[in-house]
Design a protein around this motif. Structure first.
Motif, PDB file in Angstrom:
ATOM      1  N   ARG A 139     -68.991  13.307  56.542  1.00 55.31           N
ATOM      2  CA  ARG A 139     -68.864  14.762  56.627  1.00 55.31           C
ATOM      3  C   ARG A 139     -67.864  15.338  55.630  1.00 55.31           C
ATOM      4  O   ARG A 139     -67.694  16.553  55.558  1.00 55.31           O
ATOM      5  N   ILE A 140     -67.222  14.489  54.849  1.00 55.47           N
ATOM      6  CA  ILE A 140     -66.275  14.986  53.847  1.00 55.47           C
ATOM      7  C   ILE A 140     -66.959  15.873  52.808  1.00 55.47           C
ATOM      8  O   ILE A 140     -66.397  16.899  52.400  1.00 55.47           O
ATOM      9  N   PRO A 141     -68.186  15.552  52.324  1.00 57.62           N
ATOM     10  CA  PRO A 141     -68.830  16.460  51.353  1.00 57.62           C
ATOM     11  C   PRO A 141     -68.993  17.885  51.855  1.00 57.62           C
ATOM     12  O   PRO A 141     -69.055  18.816  51.055  1.00 57.62           O
ATOM     13  N   THR A 142     -69.042  18.075  53.178  1.00 60.37           N
ATOM     14  CA  THR A 142     -69.239  19.430  53.717  1.00 60.37           C
ATOM     15  C   THR A 142     -67.995  20.291  53.596  1.00 60.37           C
ATOM     16  O   THR A 142     -68.086  21.506  53.776  1.00 60.37           O
ATOM     17  N   ILE A 143     -66.835  19.690  53.300  1.00 56.22           N
ATOM     18  CA  ILE A 143     -65.611  20.486  53.137  1.00 56.22           C
ATOM     19  C   ILE A 143     -65.122  20.481  51.693  1.00 56.22           C
ATOM     20  O   ILE A 143     -64.087  21.063  51.385  1.00 56.22           O
ATOM     21  N   MET A 144     -65.855  19.830  50.809  1.00 64.08           N
ATOM     22  CA  MET A 144     -65.467  19.815  49.400  1.00 64.08           C
ATOM     23  C   MET A 144     -65.823  21.142  48.752  1.00 64.08           C
ATOM     24  O   MET A 144     -66.814  21.784  49.121  1.00 64.08           O
ATOM     25  N   PRO A 145     -65.036  21.594  47.768  1.00 62.34           N
ATOM     26  CA  PRO A 145     -65.357  22.848  47.077  1.00 62.34           C
ATOM     27  C   PRO A 145     -66.634  22.718  46.268  1.00 62.34           C
ATOM     28  O   PRO A 145     -66.997  21.611  45.834  1.00 62.34           O
ATOM     29  N   PRO A 146     -67.363  23.808  46.041  1.00 62.03           N
ATOM     30  CA  PRO A 146     -68.592  23.742  45.228  1.00 62.03           C
ATOM     31  C   PRO A 146     -68.280  23.260  43.818  1.00 62.03           C
ATOM     32  O   PRO A 146     -67.185  23.480  43.293  1.00 62.03           O
ATOM     33  N   ARG A 204     -74.641  19.782  44.357  1.00 61.79           N
ATOM     34  CA  ARG A 204     -73.801  19.295  45.449  1.00 61.79           C
ATOM     35  C   ARG A 204     -73.112  18.011  45.012  1.00 61.79           C
ATOM     36  O   ARG A 204     -73.712  17.165  44.342  1.00 61.79           O
ATOM     37  N   ARG A 205     -71.885  17.868  45.430  1.00 59.94           N
ATOM     38  CA  ARG A 205     -71.110  16.704  45.011  1.00 59.94           C
ATOM     39  C   ARG A 205     -71.746  15.421  45.532  1.00 59.94           C
ATOM     40  O   ARG A 205     -72.136  15.343  46.691  1.00 59.94           O
ATOM     41  N   PRO A 206     -71.843  14.403  44.676  1.00 58.37           N
ATOM     42  CA  PRO A 206     -72.485  13.156  45.111  1.00 58.37           C
ATOM     43  C   PRO A 206     -71.651  12.417  46.152  1.00 58.37           C
ATOM     44  O   PRO A 206     -70.422  12.490  46.157  1.00 58.37           O
ATOM     45  N   PHE A 207     -72.336  11.718  47.022  1.00 61.51           N
ATOM     46  CA  PHE A 207     -71.707  10.854  48.019  1.00 61.51           C
ATOM     47  C   PHE A 207     -72.391   9.506  47.904  1.00 61.51           C
ATOM     48  O   PHE A 207     -73.544   9.353  48.283  1.00 61.51           O
ATOM     49  N   HIS A 226     -69.085  10.213  40.236  1.00 60.58           N
ATOM     50  CA  HIS A 226     -68.259  11.121  39.427  1.00 60.58           C
ATOM     51  C   HIS A 226     -68.328  12.549  39.962  1.00 60.58           C
ATOM     52  O   HIS A 226     -69.402  13.060  40.281  1.00 60.58           O
ATOM     53  N   ASN A 227     -67.169  13.167  40.111  1.00 56.39           N
ATOM     54  CA  ASN A 227     -67.023  14.517  40.681  1.00 56.39           C
ATOM     55  C   ASN A 227     -67.398  14.574  42.159  1.00 56.39           C
ATOM     56  O   ASN A 227     -67.602  15.657  42.714  1.00 56.39           O
ATOM     57  N   GLY A 228     -67.490  13.408  42.793  1.00 54.51           N
ATOM     58  CA  GLY A 228     -67.828  13.363  44.209  1.00 54.51           C
ATOM     59  C   GLY A 228     -67.039  12.293  44.922  1.00 54.51           C
ATOM     60  O   GLY A 228     -65.856  12.077  44.643  1.00 54.51           O
ATOM     61  N   ILE A 229     -67.701  11.598  45.839  1.00 46.53           N
ATOM     62  CA  ILE A 229     -67.033  10.649  46.734  1.00 46.53           C
ATOM     63  C   ILE A 229     -67.683   9.279  46.617  1.00 46.53           C
ATOM     64  O   ILE A 229     -68.906   9.155  46.650  1.00 46.53           O
ATOM     65  N   LEU A 230     -66.851   8.254  46.503  1.00 48.88           N
ATOM     66  CA  LEU A 230     -67.294   6.866  46.602  1.00 48.88           C
ATOM     67  C   LEU A 230     -66.793   6.330  47.933  1.00 48.88           C
ATOM     68  O   LEU A 230     -65.586   6.203  48.149  1.00 48.88           O
ATOM     69  N   PHE A 231     -67.713   6.048  48.848  1.00 48.39           N
ATOM     70  CA  PHE A 231     -67.357   5.596  50.189  1.00 48.39           C
ATOM     71  C   PHE A 231     -67.613   4.105  50.311  1.00 48.39           C
ATOM     72  O   PHE A 231     -68.748   3.640  50.139  1.00 48.39           O
ATOM     73  N   LEU A 232     -66.570   3.352  50.586  1.00 44.17           N
ATOM     74  CA  LEU A 232     -66.672   1.908  50.772  1.00 44.17           C
ATOM     75  C   LEU A 232     -66.392   1.597  52.237  1.00 44.17           C
ATOM     76  O   LEU A 232     -65.239   1.607  52.675  1.00 44.17           O
ATOM     77  N   ASP A 233     -67.444   1.369  52.987  1.00 43.08           N
ATOM     78  CA  ASP A 233     -67.308   1.025  54.407  1.00 43.08           C
ATOM     79  C   ASP A 233     -67.071  -0.478  54.526  1.00 43.08           C
ATOM     80  O   ASP A 233     -67.575  -1.261  53.721  1.00 43.08           O
TER      81      ASP A 233
END
Length: 512
Positions: free
Chosen positions: A233-240, A268-271, A299-306
């Motif tokens: 849910r972090i992408p939903t609070i990231m700035p455009p 939309r920022r990549p996840f 790049h310009n988004g989120i890299l999630f390592l679970d």
């Protein structure tokens, strides 16, 4: 007869214009030169079949095709169409005088239809930069290339369409996009929202700070405590994304072939969430035909390592350089390419092998040594580069059963956007610096002066937690972001204290 058409090749995420030179003379056979790979060499068979099934004829004379510059390796099947069109022009079956106005790209099917290509956006940008009037490419890639304003983008579905267009017998309308419509669609509601998450107020606060300042964050907690749910849910609070960010991000995904057939611009920022069994090449990039990896796709988004400790030690260590430099360089014997890698790292892990160390109700069955060994899978240098270590505790039944609405992502995003605007104004004179997390040591001294009380508190924390000089800088950056969220021009002791709390899971103290 000699005829020249124009194509393009990809080097990293940039395009280089290629001149497709065709000469037909006495003799027999078709010869491809200019460092073509096997896919390019096989184009002659596809071209012959496409000619026969499209009503054209292949010359029986000697055909020499040179792809210039000849010292640059050409890869892939996207040269089929420019080679075919140049041969038709050289044999008088197409009009050659319009070839110098267009860059032409596309793979030919045996029936003469035009198949999709990779990298349409960087190719379009290069075509505009070098003064070409337009770009002719497969129709499924046309929306992607139409992002570039001031360039005539012609989407085609067959070889006959291309020849008809170049001969003036079959007019085709250029593809156009409404950029404002694309960006307005990106501001719509996501499928997930922070209002879905019950409790976890302290973790939500930490993720808000991370999004506001672009800070890396590690969540550590027992199974089922909500780490993955929160991360997604972090992408939903990231700035455009800004138009510049959107363009750069789309270029990377275009080169990697990750855009859908109807995609235009990624707004939309990549996840990106690679599995822990991913290979090093898939994470870093490269390969026989170099492509960006997950690090650059984020790049310009989120890299999630679970399940962070489950990634191989060597795989995690490759993150150290891009976390600092915001780029990643892939060097091999035959090539050297650089990909952008300005991402926000979000990681999640259990506190021990069984997952219940420090759990409020369930007992941990791991020995103290097993807990320490589990944490040691994450190296000190990597952990030091993660700004925030947040402990995620299980949600109590009373919180899960509470029917009162939780704060939605939209409200959190408004605060994040305000904080990002403060940072944009602060770093306006610095090229490539957009967030507090990107500040250099000199910028920290300029924008983050500390009072005597703040310095004293930070000194005690450094001694107690055995923190490094890098951790010192990251605590100050974090405190600067907390102050920005609260609208404070100066860093106070409360901001420093909160920033220090996010280092409480440092490897020097955890598991002891």
């Amino acid at each position: 007869m000699f005829v020249k058409s124009f194509a393009s090749t990809l080097v990293g995420i940039e395009a280089v214009t290629v001149a497709v030179e065709v000469d037909i003379s006495m003799g027999i056979g078709m010869f491809l030169v200019g460092l073509p790979d096997n896919a390019v060499k096989e184009s002659q068979e596809r071209i012959r079949a496409a000619f026969g099934n499209s009503g054209f004829r292949m010359t029986g004379r000697k055909v020499v095709v040179n792809l210039a510059p000849a010292d640059l390796r050409k890869e892939g099947s996207a040269y089929d169409l420019p080679i075919a069109v140049a041969i038709l022009a050289a044999t008088g079956q197409a009009v050659p005088d319009r070839l110098d106005r267009y860059v032409i790209m596309g793979e030919l099917s045996l029936d003469g239809s035009v198949m999709p290509i990779r990298g349409a956006l960087p190719i379009a940008l290069k075509a505009k930069e070098e003064g070409f009037a337009g770009l002719i490419l497969p129709a499924v890639n046309a929306r992607e290339a139409a992002v570039v304003e001031g360039l005539e983008v012609i989407g085609v579905r067959s070889l006959t369409e291309v020849v008809g267009f170049l001969s003036g017998q079959r007019p085709l309308e250029p593809v156009r996009l409404d950029m404002s419509e694309l960006f307005s669609a990106a501001t719509g509601r996501h499928g997930e929202d922070f209002s879905d998450v019950r409790g976890q107020a302290h973790v939500k606060r930490a993720l808000e700070i991370a999004a506001a300042g672009g800070h890396n964050v590690l969540m550590i907690g027992s199974p089922g405590s909500g780490k993955t749910m929160l991360a997604r849910r972090i992408p939903t609070i990231m700035p455009p994304m800004t138009p510049e960010e959107a363009l750069e991000t789309t270029k990377i995904h275009s080169v990697a072939g990750k855009l859908g057939t109807e995609a235009g611009l990624l707004t939309r920022r990549p996840f990106r969430a690679p599995h822990h069994l991913a290979s090093r090449v898939s994470l870093v990039g490269g390969g026989a035909n170099p492509q960006p990896g997950e690090i650059s796709l984020a790049h310009n988004g989120i890299l999630f390592l679970d399940e962070l400790p489950e990634f191989g030690r060597g795989l995690l260590e490759v993150l150290r350089q891009p976390l600092e430099e915001k780029t990643i360089t892939v060097s091999r014997a035959k090539y050297n390419v650089e990909y952008p890698a300005n991402f926000m790292l979000v990681a999640a892990m259990n506190p021990c092998p069984c997952g219940y160390y420090n759990h409020p109700t369930k007992g941990c069955v791991c020995s103290q040594g097993a807990v320490v060994r589990y944490m040691n899978r994450i190296s000190g240098p990597l952990l030091d580069r993660i700004d925030m270590h947040v402990e995620v505790t299980p949600v109590a039944f009373s919180e899960m059963a509470d029917s009162r609405p939780e704060e939605p992502s939209e409200a959190i995003r408004e605060r994040v956007v305000r904080a990002r605007e403060v940072q944009r104004m602060r770093f306006g004179e610095y090229e490539g610096i957009h967030t507090n997390a990107m500040m250099t040591s000199a910028m920290i001294r300029r924008f983050c002066p500390l009072t005597a009380g703040c310095s004293s508190m930070l000194e005690k924390a450094m001694q107690r937690l055995h923190l490094s000089a890098r951790a010192y800088d990251r605590i100050i950056k974090l405190a600067r972001t907390i102050a920005d969220l609260e609208g404070e021009p100066d860093i106070g002791t409360a901001h420093i204290a909160e920033a220090i709390r996010y280092r409480s899971l440092d490897r020097e103290t955890w598991g002891l």
